[in-house]
Design a protein around this motif. Sequence first.
Motif, PDB file in Angstrom:
ATOM      1  N   LEU A  81      63.501  56.094 107.700  1.00 17.46           N
ATOM      2  CA  LEU A  81      62.510  57.768 107.486  1.00 17.46           C
ATOM      3  C   LEU A  81      61.610  58.235 108.787  1.00 17.46           C
ATOM      4  O   LEU A  81      62.140  59.327 109.029  1.00 17.46           O
ATOM      5  CB  LEU A  81      61.762  57.525 106.400  1.00 17.46           C
ATOM      6  CG  LEU A  81      61.478  59.410 105.538  1.00 17.46           C
ATOM      7  CD1 LEU A  81      62.432  59.942 105.169  1.00 17.46           C
ATOM      8  CD2 LEU A  81      59.669  58.947 104.333  1.00 17.46           C
ATOM      9  N   ASN A 229      54.394  56.661 107.433  1.00 19.31           N
ATOM     10  CA  ASN A 229      54.646  57.124 106.394  1.00 19.31           C
ATOM     11  C   ASN A 229      53.749  56.846 105.647  1.00 19.31           C
ATOM     12  O   ASN A 229      52.654  56.813 105.601  1.00 19.31           O
ATOM     13  CB  ASN A 229      55.974  56.250 105.911  1.00 19.31           C
ATOM     14  CG  ASN A 229      55.645  54.757 105.657  1.00 19.31           C
ATOM     15  OD1 ASN A 229      54.916  54.141 106.540  1.00 19.31           O
ATOM     16  ND2 ASN A 229      55.690  54.946 104.653  1.00 19.31           N
ATOM     17  N   ARG A 247      57.166  61.938 105.019  1.00 16.39           N
ATOM     18  CA  ARG A 247      58.008  61.181 103.406  1.00 16.39           C
ATOM     19  C   ARG A 247      59.597  62.172 102.973  1.00 16.39           C
ATOM     20  O   ARG A 247      60.108  63.195 103.560  1.00 16.39           O
ATOM     21  CB  ARG A 247      57.087  61.987 102.692  1.00 16.39           C
ATOM     22  CG  ARG A 247      55.561  61.592 102.777  1.00 16.39           C
ATOM     23  CD  ARG A 247      54.369  62.087 101.673  1.00 16.39           C
ATOM     24  NE  ARG A 247      52.959  61.850 102.084  1.00 16.39           N
ATOM     25  CZ  ARG A 247      52.236  62.377 102.453  1.00 16.39           C
ATOM     26  NH1 ARG A 247      52.692  63.772 103.330  1.00 16.39           N
ATOM     27  NH2 ARG A 247      50.957  62.139 102.319  1.00 16.39           N
ATOM     28  N   LYS A 248      59.984  61.695 102.511  1.00 22.33           N
ATOM     29  CA  LYS A 248      60.926  61.894 101.471  1.00 22.33           C
ATOM     30  C   LYS A 248      61.136  62.712 100.765  1.00 22.33           C
ATOM     31  O   LYS A 248      60.400  63.303 100.380  1.00 22.33           O
ATOM     32  CB  LYS A 248      61.733  60.391 100.013  1.00 22.33           C
ATOM     33  CG  LYS A 248      62.303  59.586 100.862  1.00 22.33           C
ATOM     34  CD  LYS A 248      62.575  58.083  99.667  1.00 22.33           C
ATOM     35  CE  LYS A 248      62.998  56.881 100.784  1.00 22.33           C
ATOM     36  NZ  LYS A 248      63.024  55.991  99.456  1.00 22.33           N
TER      37      LYS A 248
END
Length: 248
Positions: A81, A229, A247-248
């Motif tokens: 990510l 993250n 973040r996702k």
Amino acid sequence: MITEERHQLIVSELKQKGSVRVADLVEKFNISESTIRRDLVQLEALNYLKRVHGGAVPVQNKFVEKSFNDKSHQFVAQKDLIAQYAASLVDEGDSIYLDSGTTTYEMIKYLKGKEIVVVTNGLSHVESLIEYNIPCFVLGGKVKQKTKAVVGYEAISALHRYRFDKCFMGSNGVHSLHGFTTPDPEEAMIKENAIKASNNVFILVDDSKFGEVSFTRFAEIGEATIITNGDDDLTQYQDKTTVKVVRK
């Protein structure tokens, strides 16, 4: 199961896997999340582990560097990510420096198709850069078998010839007072010189690195933008530099 026995099993699991997740421990021991979190608080107080978002990691030895292969299996989703976001900051025509870390390695697949030039001291990076047809230069010098990084006088001399639009690197420790740190002074020198040659500096770290201090400082917090993250309070870092939380 008594608390002491559960604590021993948690520590054993941590040693075997390199990290533990609260959700996995809840399922493993069939107990409440609040109990597991209390266990982790108690074990952290005894210096058996360090709590991070969603779980725990071993207490870091400031002199010891894990191998590239070992680190590549930890925090895989988080690194991917962070790497994807970092790669989005690379513009067409950029010359960039990628250090030998595992998170910077994950950037390479997201750089495919960009008209850029990459310089690296990471031997693990070379095959991937070639695979994605990305023009690259590799620093020469002494090879560290454990981290697969090129270090030493020759590498520093080569760095002096380059100028970078951006550099991307990892850090074993991120501390509001002690800055960015790494166990090996030779790797620290490479990082320090790459930073000096760069217009923009980005440090890519998962949330387990915050509050940690390794043996050698290579930069102050204010010298780089942090990409990370997690949901932890990062105010003490945001007061000194830019922190981008992905973040996702």
